[in-house]
Design a protein around this motif. Sequence first.
Motif: not given
Length: 446
Positions: A419-446
Amino acid sequence: MAFFGTNGVRGIANDYITPQLAVDVAKSLGTYMGSKGTIAIGRDTRMSGEMLKSAAIAGALSAGLTVIDLGTAPVPAVQYYVRDHADAGIMITASHNPREYNGIKLIAGDGSEFSREGESEVEKIYYSKQFASANWDRTGDLRTANDANEYYIQGVIDHVDAENIRGKRLKVVADTGCGAGSVTLPFMLQRLGCEVITINAQLDGTFPWRNPEPTPDVLTELAEIVRITGADMGVAQDGDADRAVFVDENGDFIDEEVLLAMMAKYILSLEKGVIVTPVSSSQRMADIAKEAGVELIWTAVGSINVARKMMETDAVFGGEGNGGLIFPKHQYCRDGGMACAKLLEIIAAGTTLSEFAKSVPLYFNSKTKTVCEDLKDTMERVTATVLEGTEKVDTTDGVKIWYDDGWVLIRPSGTEPIVRIFAESKTKASAEELMLEGLELVEKCK
Ligand code: MG
């Protein structure tokens, strides 16, 4: 995995992609076409190209089709030729894949990529081996046409402000990567009055100097030559020249998402209308559509989905964030030559590429992937979870969640248990944060 992947049948040449396979795919296409009509066939520069093209020609003739052999030509040139002169087409290519690969791509009668439905019909025939076989006095005719590349070059030139471009005498460095673009791009640039410096423009299917995939790391020579010569632009194409990427006048690589947005902005400055892009594309496209007051339609990933939606909605522009841009006035397919000519038009209008690139909104991306054994169930659980929430969700392709400051896209791979997780945001830090949230969601649903 389906026989036809995202871009036709692909594999190692003379191993999986054998002459027999090419014969049978062409016979399947001929059977699908009711043993009637004309197909055009072209190839990129891969070592096995002639072998596979000959085999495909034999299969098509055996099924009773008329075949026009276009020789070595970019995919968009074959598509342009098919649209106006044939009922379907076959392209022998593995596009940007490494040198040992080859493949077969089918082209619809209108020059667009073959539909998924059409491919699955052809695939059924392929597996059934119930091929139409013409009677001894009804096997097809073979012709060659030497004008497909010229026809394509003229088509591109007719769709840009050639006079203005010629007047500027622009200097362009072109890296066609020893691929099919070598037979069109330098000539097109010359005809647009450019001073052309070519590298890797000899036809060589061993791709001795760089991979057919024009990633920034293999374009250092291109960038260097742009700097040394003071060129206005550098352009590089993939192996079959439907995609093109660029470096600006400073030799800096233009991110493909920025390129897509630049072109959308430019086209919308000429005419207002719908624009189309896959859900994986940058928020820049949404900002640009909003600024121009036009509708943006998100599609599933894949250029065919973009092209079909563009036809349906009479869109003025569309494309993917990988250098695959579609200009409907010319044709409904990705077109690296046309993208290059349009960028020249932008420069000729009185700007530089670096300047114009700065005019599109700035975003940051973050991506990751995670191994996942049961993709389908996991994705179903991800979808169910996000649909319960309050965020804006798009399930066109995978799951895309919009937040106030950006988005995250969760997509299963079509070929691997990933599963690939892509994120985009106005700052590097928030893009990273959104990506990690997405990753966490996938891990929980496995
Ligand atoms: Mg390609």
